[in-house]
Design a protein around this motif. Sequence first.
Motif, PDB file in Angstrom:
ATOM      1  N   VAL A 177     -17.819 -19.901 -34.972  1.00 42.71           N
ATOM      2  CA  VAL A 177     -19.015 -19.059 -34.974  1.00 42.71           C
ATOM      3  C   VAL A 177     -18.696 -17.720 -34.329  1.00 42.71           C
ATOM      4  O   VAL A 177     -17.792 -17.601 -33.494  1.00 42.71           O
ATOM      5  N   GLN A 178     -19.440 -16.707 -34.730  1.00 42.23           N
ATOM      6  CA  GLN A 178     -19.239 -15.349 -34.223  1.00 42.23           C
ATOM      7  C   GLN A 178     -20.562 -14.803 -33.725  1.00 42.23           C
ATOM      8  O   GLN A 178     -21.615 -15.010 -34.330  1.00 42.23           O
ATOM      9  N   ARG A 184     -16.241 -18.218 -31.006  1.00 38.12           N
ATOM     10  CA  ARG A 184     -15.914 -19.482 -30.345  1.00 38.12           C
ATOM     11  C   ARG A 184     -15.775 -20.573 -31.403  1.00 38.12           C
ATOM     12  O   ARG A 184     -16.312 -20.470 -32.502  1.00 38.12           O
ATOM     13  N   SER A 185     -15.014 -21.603 -31.051  1.00 43.41           N
ATOM     14  CA  SER A 185     -14.831 -22.762 -31.913  1.00 43.41           C
ATOM     15  C   SER A 185     -15.500 -23.963 -31.261  1.00 43.41           C
ATOM     16  O   SER A 185     -15.385 -24.166 -30.051  1.00 43.41           O
ATOM     17  N   ALA A 187     -16.106 -28.151 -31.520  1.00 43.08           N
ATOM     18  CA  ALA A 187     -15.757 -29.434 -32.113  1.00 43.08           C
ATOM     19  C   ALA A 187     -16.980 -29.994 -32.833  1.00 43.08           C
ATOM     20  O   ALA A 187     -18.109 -29.888 -32.345  1.00 43.08           O
ATOM     21  N   PHE A 188     -16.760 -30.587 -33.990  1.00 45.15           N
ATOM     22  CA  PHE A 188     -17.865 -31.026 -34.833  1.00 45.15           C
ATOM     23  C   PHE A 188     -18.800 -31.964 -34.084  1.00 45.15           C
ATOM     24  O   PHE A 188     -20.027 -31.850 -34.162  1.00 45.15           O
ATOM     25  N   ASN A 189     -18.245 -32.896 -33.346  1.00 46.62           N
ATOM     26  CA  ASN A 189     -19.060 -33.883 -32.648  1.00 46.62           C
ATOM     27  C   ASN A 189     -19.890 -33.262 -31.535  1.00 46.62           C
ATOM     28  O   ASN A 189     -20.896 -33.841 -31.101  1.00 46.62           O
ATOM     29  N   ASP A 190     -19.470 -32.077 -31.047  1.00 47.51           N
ATOM     30  CA  ASP A 190     -20.212 -31.395 -29.977  1.00 47.51           C
ATOM     31  C   ASP A 190     -21.285 -30.453 -30.526  1.00 47.51           C
ATOM     32  O   ASP A 190     -22.118 -29.959 -29.766  1.00 47.51           O
ATOM     33  N   LEU A 210     -23.424 -16.532 -35.826  1.00 48.82           N
ATOM     34  CA  LEU A 210     -23.193 -16.692 -37.257  1.00 48.82           C
ATOM     35  C   LEU A 210     -22.050 -17.672 -37.482  1.00 48.82           C
ATOM     36  O   LEU A 210     -20.946 -17.473 -36.963  1.00 48.82           O
ATOM     37  N   ILE A 211     -22.300 -18.737 -38.230  1.00 48.00           N
ATOM     38  CA  ILE A 211     -21.211 -19.636 -38.621  1.00 48.00           C
ATOM     39  C   ILE A 211     -20.340 -18.902 -39.631  1.00 48.00           C
ATOM     40  O   ILE A 211     -20.837 -18.413 -40.649  1.00 48.00           O
TER      41      ILE A 211
END
Length: 327
Positions: A177-178, A184-185, A187-190, A210-211
């Motif tokens: 995301v920006q 930042r990145s 983790a999917f589970n978070d 924004l993703i």
Amino acid sequence: MEPFKLVRAQNNATAIAAASSKDTKFIAGGTNIIDLMKLYIETPKQLVDITGLNLNQIETQADGSIKIGALVKNSTLAYHPTIAKQFPVLSEALLSGASAQLRNMASVGGNLLQRPRCYYFYDTAFPCNKREPGTGCSAIPGYNRNHAVLGTTENCIATHPSDMCVAMAALGATIQVQAAKGVRSIAFNDFYIIPGKTPQYETILRPGELITSVTIPALPFAAKSHYLKVRDRASYEFALTSAAVALDVSNGKINNSRIALGGVATKPWRSLAAEKVLNGATANAPTFKAAADAAMADAKPHKYNAFKIELAKRTIVRALETVGGMV
């Protein structure tokens, strides 16, 4: 639908700047937000059209991971040869969702941000903590056949609706995301939130973020993966239960595994408990049953959805048998 202003963003920076305004939402395919606006569930004062941004590539990275732009269409991703070959579970999940027409419009980023399809959430005549925090959850005392049995709270039992996200949870994806302050990145589970004190929020995404992409890590054994969806009808229907599974098996032993569930939880539900049972065990029916039991051990049924627990177990076993070569 309430009146709104439409802004067409030319690049990421202008999109993010426009989204910093209060009551602003991004729009790409619009397959979910437009419905919500028509029903007065979402009432943004401004929509930022991001379809002109350069976020529609599918790229193989140097480390073997796959980077998927947020504006890639669901149909494009499902039929991409690399995805179909290396991550069939993702391709199958995408093709099991919605209709061909919707898949041609829906974007990866929008799919990540789908709101629950709970009928009480969609009907403003009923109290709903997601629409109006503190008013109560009508599904708990109501007709809750399609609702969640995992990750539920006293504030909400709505299931997460996405098929794609179940596969991505199993694959251990990362979301990029920006925002105005940087990138930042996650983790999917978070990324997803169990509905606790703030049931109106489903993700940790901050206002104005924004993703931009999703990255699927290199996972060679994911070439042997499967998505099994159980639903009331064969097409254009949300899951009663689903399972995204992948197995690394050699000489009858499971070296590694991935399991995520859909249709039964308030978020895309990766089952580390089931994976713990599988890893190092023999690939056979008793192991698969034990893994299914572990996956559903914490399930909490309500009046009309207790059947989902056994159905989910059978879905898991069937998916594992398919990948394990037993079907």
